[in-house]
Motif scaffolding. Structure first.
Motif, PDB file in Angstrom:
ATOM      1  N   ASP A 237      37.282 -51.766 -65.569  1.00 37.72           N
ATOM      2  CA  ASP A 237      35.937 -51.320 -65.905  1.00 37.72           C
ATOM      3  C   ASP A 237      35.871 -49.807 -65.772  1.00 37.72           C
ATOM      4  OD1 ASP A 237      35.857 -50.868 -63.139  1.00 37.72           O
ATOM      5  OD2 ASP A 237      34.866 -52.775 -62.756  1.00 37.72           O
ATOM      6  N   VAL A 238      34.676 -49.279 -66.020  1.00 41.81           N
ATOM      7  CA  VAL A 238      34.496 -47.828 -66.000  1.00 41.81           C
ATOM      8  C   VAL A 238      34.718 -47.265 -64.604  1.00 41.81           C
ATOM      9  CG1 VAL A 238      32.815 -45.993 -66.350  1.00 41.81           C
ATOM     10  CG2 VAL A 238      32.970 -47.859 -67.986  1.00 41.81           C
ATOM     11  N   ASN A 239      34.228 -47.971 -63.587  1.00 43.23           N
ATOM     12  CA  ASN A 239      34.399 -47.479 -62.218  1.00 43.23           C
ATOM     13  C   ASN A 239      35.876 -47.417 -61.825  1.00 43.23           C
ATOM     14  OD1 ASN A 239      31.608 -47.259 -61.860  1.00 43.23           O
ATOM     15  ND2 ASN A 239      31.440 -49.388 -61.187  1.00 43.23           N
ATOM     16  N   ALA A 240      36.623 -48.467 -62.167  1.00 42.64           N
ATOM     17  CA  ALA A 240      38.058 -48.458 -61.863  1.00 42.64           C
ATOM     18  C   ALA A 240      38.769 -47.348 -62.633  1.00 42.64           C
ATOM     19  CB  ALA A 240      38.671 -49.809 -62.196  1.00 42.64           C
ATOM     20  N   ALA A 242      37.439 -44.476 -63.651  1.00 40.58           N
ATOM     21  CA  ALA A 242      37.089 -43.190 -63.035  1.00 40.58           C
ATOM     22  C   ALA A 242      37.834 -42.986 -61.725  1.00 40.58           C
ATOM     23  CB  ALA A 242      35.585 -43.125 -62.806  1.00 40.58           C
ATOM     24  N   THR A 243      37.960 -44.040 -60.936  1.00 38.68           N
ATOM     25  CA  THR A 243      38.680 -43.923 -59.660  1.00 38.68           C
ATOM     26  C   THR A 243      40.145 -43.584 -59.892  1.00 38.68           C
ATOM     27  OG1 THR A 243      37.172 -45.523 -58.653  1.00 38.68           O
ATOM     28  CG2 THR A 243      39.272 -45.134 -57.543  1.00 38.68           C
ATOM     29  N   GLN A 244      40.760 -44.265 -60.862  1.00 40.96           N
ATOM     30  CA  GLN A 244      42.167 -43.995 -61.157  1.00 40.96           C
ATOM     31  C   GLN A 244      42.352 -42.591 -61.728  1.00 40.96           C
ATOM     32  OE1 GLN A 244      44.628 -46.114 -60.320  1.00 40.96           O
ATOM     33  NE2 GLN A 244      46.097 -44.542 -60.964  1.00 40.96           N
ATOM     34  N   GLU A 246      40.499 -39.969 -61.026  1.00 37.82           N
ATOM     35  CA  GLU A 246      40.371 -39.032 -59.903  1.00 37.82           C
ATOM     36  C   GLU A 246      41.617 -39.039 -59.033  1.00 37.82           C
ATOM     37  OE1 GLU A 246      38.093 -36.799 -59.255  1.00 37.82           O
ATOM     38  OE2 GLU A 246      37.019 -37.338 -61.105  1.00 37.82           O
ATOM     39  N   TRP A 271      32.861 -45.603 -73.232  1.00 41.64           N
ATOM     40  CA  TRP A 271      32.626 -44.398 -72.416  1.00 41.64           C
ATOM     41  C   TRP A 271      33.169 -43.211 -73.214  1.00 41.64           C
ATOM     42  CZ3 TRP A 271      35.001 -42.761 -67.130  1.00 41.64           C
ATOM     43  CH2 TRP A 271      34.042 -42.065 -66.383  1.00 41.64           C
TER      44      TRP A 271
END
Length: 435
Positions: A237-240, A242-244, A246, A271
């Protein structure tokens, strides 16, 4: 022991014996203590230094007797070890020469020496695997597990990876008895995790893998970039994502494969804005034709902004065929037919190849010119097969493509010759009568 060393030791022993005999001949040794031994009704008196010296002599005599008795056995053991080393060397040499069956036999014999059994059995397993003798390889692996469980796990994981079974390879390397894994085990587990679609876990092992220096610096950098790109593509997903992103080092983000993976996955997750921004920053930092082609190919919005960025980059990279192809695709998405035709023809002339012909075919298909679209797709197939493309021809034999290739004009269709004589007699069904 060398002969010279043996002579020196013997001379020292004789000198010490002479000095000790002279010292023991004195009468004042009783002051160091007396020893009384009572045995079978008799008493034996002596002083402590003499008893100590006799004890040492007795121990030496026993050791000498034991050495003489064990000498044949030690000689036999040395002979067997020597023969085992000879078999090991001959087996390894046969393996390098490609004599697989002979190598397996020699290495199996060398494995009788416990000191080299691990190395011998491991290479015997490899010889059996090369011969495609699975039962023999499995039997040798079982024997190897009895002497070296770690080496057995490494070979089994290597074999499972070769058979495209990464999950089984991970299970073979995660056995508690072989932890911590040696450097080669870490590398095999990292590769297995990547093949199993768990690149984020493999990426977490890079620190330990880099410390072991099992891979050269260049190969380690390539592996890091590959795992970073794969981990971004695997984001759920988008959160995963973004975390990866970063967690990816800043020095690695402008890498074409990494930023392309991030942009592709971001657009797939709807996105679009971060994806386009990452591509723009990467292209401003370092130009890459594959990235600019992806920039024009992504099904994202901001068409006017993307067209303006492409025009800005063209002022610097005017010789890029991928950039002209991207401009053509953006113009095609905006339904600017004339601009799309111009850009795509420029891309074809610059050597953009089959993708440019496909885009031009799409442009003709959207305008309803299906004959020209089919010709463009045919040219794309020709280029993919390594053949030359041909010029486009309308139904009226007018050439619409710039003279990049030889003009191919339509030829009038000649009438077919009659299959029988019109004057001969035939029945109502058209069959010719028998003579």
């Amino acid at each position: 022991m060398k002969p010279l060393q043996s002579l020196v030791v013997l001379l020292l022993a004789v000198a010490i014996g002479v000095v000790a005999a002279q010292w023991l001949g004195t009468d004042d040794l009783n002051r160091y203590g007396e020893v009384t031994l009572r045995y079978a009704g008799y008493d034996y008196h002596s002083n402590l230094p003499k008893v100590a010296l006799l004890s040492v002599i007795g121990v030496l005599v026993l050791w000498l007797l034991w050495s003489l008795i064990a000498a044949p056995f030690r000689a036999w053991g040395r002979y067997r070890r020597k023969q085992g080393r000879v078999r090991l060397i001959d087996g390894l040499l046969a393996y390098e020469h490609g004599q697989w069956q002979r190598a397996e036999k020699l290495l199996d014999g060398a494995a009788k020496d416990p000191e080299v059994s691990g190395v011998a059995l491991a290479n015997a397993v490899r010889s059996a695997q090369v011969r495609a003798d699975a039962p023999a390889a499995e039997a040798l692996l079982q024997r190897l597990g009895e002497s070296d469980a770690t080496l057995q796990a490494l070979l089994r994981a290597e074999q499972l990876l070769a058979n495209d079974l990464p999950v089984d390879a991970i299970n073979a390397l995660d056995v508690a008895a072989i932890q911590p894994l040696p450097p080669r085990g870490l590398w095999l587990r990292t590769e297995a995790l990547a093949r199993a679609g768990r690149a984020h876990e493999a990426y977490g092992q890079l620190g330990a893998l880099r410390q072991t220096k099992v891979l050269p610096a260049e190969a380690s950098s390539e592996l890091e970039a590959r795992l970073a790109a794969q981990a971004l593509l695997e984001a759920g997903d988008v959160n995963a994502l973004a975390t990866q992103w970063e967690a990816t080092p800043k020095a690695l983000r402008p890498t074409p494969d990494v930023v392309a993976a991030y942009a592709t996955r971001a657009v797939a997750l709807d996105w679009d804005e971060p994806a386009l921004l990452a591509l723009e920053q990467a292209l401003d930092h370092r130009w890459d034709d594959e990235l600019v082609a992806l920039y024009g190919r992504l099904p994202a919005e901001r068409l006017a902004t993307r067209q303006a960025n492409l025009q800005r980059w063209r002022n610097v990279h005017d010789d890029s065929a991928a950039l002209r192809l991207a401009q053509g695709r953006i113009a095609l998405a905006q339904q600017q037919w004339d601009a799309a035709d111009a850009f795509l023809h420029e891309a074809i002339a610059a050597g953009a190849g089959a993708p440019a012909w496909e885009a031009l075919g799409e442009a003709f298909a959207q305008r309803g010119e299906h004959v020209l679209a089919a010709q463009c797709l045919t040219n794309a197939l020709r280029l993919q097969r390594g053949e030359d493309s041909v010029a486009l021809v309308r139904a009226s034999a007018a050439v619409v493509d710039p003279p990049l290739h030889a003009t191919v004009e339509e030829q009038p269709i000649a009438p077919l010759p009659p299959v029988y004589d019109a004057n001969e007699e035939r029945d109502a069904f058209g069959n010719r009568g028998l003579p």
